[in-house]
Write a protein that holds these residues in place. Sequence first.
Motif, PDB file in Angstrom:
ATOM      1  N   PRO A   1      46.793 -38.442  21.861  1.00 33.42           N
ATOM      2  CA  PRO A   1      46.507 -39.447  20.824  1.00 33.42           C
ATOM      3  C   PRO A   1      46.965 -38.987  19.446  1.00 33.42           C
ATOM      4  N   TYR A   2      47.719 -39.847  18.797  1.00 37.00           N
ATOM      5  CA  TYR A   2      48.404 -39.494  17.551  1.00 37.00           C
ATOM      6  C   TYR A   2      47.939 -40.352  16.381  1.00 37.00           C
ATOM      7  N   ASP A   3      46.934 -41.198  16.648  1.00 36.00           N
ATOM      8  CA  ASP A   3      46.521 -42.182  15.646  1.00 36.00           C
ATOM      9  C   ASP A   3      45.262 -41.787  14.891  1.00 36.00           C
TER      10      ASP A   3
ATOM     11  N   PRO B   1      42.754 -38.101  13.343  1.00 35.12           N
ATOM     12  CA  PRO B   1      42.887 -36.873  12.560  1.00 35.12           C
ATOM     13  C   PRO B   1      43.734 -35.805  13.243  1.00 35.12           C
ATOM     14  N   VAL B   2      43.704 -35.726  14.574  1.00 37.76           N
ATOM     15  CA  VAL B   2      44.558 -34.747  15.254  1.00 37.76           C
ATOM     16  C   VAL B   2      46.029 -35.079  15.040  1.00 37.76           C
ATOM     17  N   GLY B   3      46.363 -36.368  15.031  1.00 37.23           N
ATOM     18  CA  GLY B   3      47.738 -36.761  14.727  1.00 37.23           C
ATOM     19  C   GLY B   3      48.152 -36.288  13.343  1.00 37.23           C
ATOM     20  N   ASP B   4      47.257 -36.434  12.372  1.00 36.86           N
ATOM     21  CA  ASP B   4      47.550 -35.951  11.014  1.00 36.86           C
ATOM     22  C   ASP B   4      47.765 -34.437  11.012  1.00 36.86           C
ATOM     23  N   LEU B   5      46.943 -33.733  11.785  1.00 40.36           N
ATOM     24  CA  LEU B   5      47.069 -32.276  11.879  1.00 40.36           C
ATOM     25  C   LEU B   5      48.422 -31.877  12.456  1.00 40.36           C
ATOM     26  N   LEU B   6      48.845 -32.556  13.515  1.00 38.43           N
ATOM     27  CA  LEU B   6      50.129 -32.245  14.138  1.00 38.43           C
ATOM     28  C   LEU B   6      51.289 -32.562  13.196  1.00 38.43           C
ATOM     29  N   ARG B   7      51.230 -33.716  12.540  1.00 36.59           N
ATOM     30  CA  ARG B   7      52.303 -34.077  11.602  1.00 36.59           C
ATOM     31  C   ARG B   7      52.366 -33.078  10.451  1.00 36.59           C
TER      32      ARG B   7
END
Length: 288
Positions: free
Chosen positions: A192-194, A196-202
């Motif tokens: 899932p990229y939508d 806070p984890v998505g923000d972390l990865l980006r």
Amino acid sequence: MRDISLDNITAAVHDSMRGATDARFREVIGSLVTHLHAFAGEVHLTHDEWNAGIDFLWRAGRISDDKRNEFVLTSDVLGLSSLVDLLNGSQHGTESSVLGPFYVEGAPIVPVGASIVGENGGERVLMHGTVFDARGRPLPGALLDFWQTDADGLYSQATPHKPEFNLRCRMHADPQGRYALQTVKPRYYSVPYDGPVGDLLRGGGRHALRPSHFHVLVTAPGHRRLVTEIFADDDPYIDGDAVFGVRRSLVAHFERHDDANVVAPHPVAAPFFEVVFDFHLDAEGATP
């Protein structure tokens, strides 16, 4: 009155927990406090950065529900889940790998050789093998719990138009410890990229992709529970798993067959891929 300062705040927190009666609690939480304080001091954490961290946790809680756990996902992408697996994994049996955030309890029990393909498209797979103990003796009746994505890289949580336990099942090994399952070849997918984890990865310039795999949880009386994954050796992301779950010993070859008779007595329609994988369980109480 104790004057709290940079020199004594960590000790003050430790002192506040002297009443804890659980020694392991004191060890784990005490060490967490020590390292957390050391981290904040090392990077000279600012108020804005501290607030961003608190906001991350708040958002992770807000987006989590009974079908998605953003905290597990955070642990996964930071490598903590895999580190815990490696610290506590087997030295003799099959290596463990991440449980992931998509496990669902209570999948239906099916017989050995059953198909869970249903109405799913994609390439057919016959996965089979034997469950052994650490000495190489078969474990009849061992319970295997399987779950995976479909050919589009989607778990059942993301496909509400399909059955609740789509591409999920449990199976008891036969009297010789053997299992066999007909399914479809899973596809690599994005975590899932939508949220806070998505923000972390980006923010880290990282992709969110996992190589194709089957999840398997194996249990047998008197043996340690095994949570692991079986990966496809031909996947383009086999060397770049976003959650660091790949182990060399868990990478399997998908052998293509155009003749259904090569794997009798399992009635598989050709063409299909065959995956042979045995599981080895440590005895209960065995040291990692």
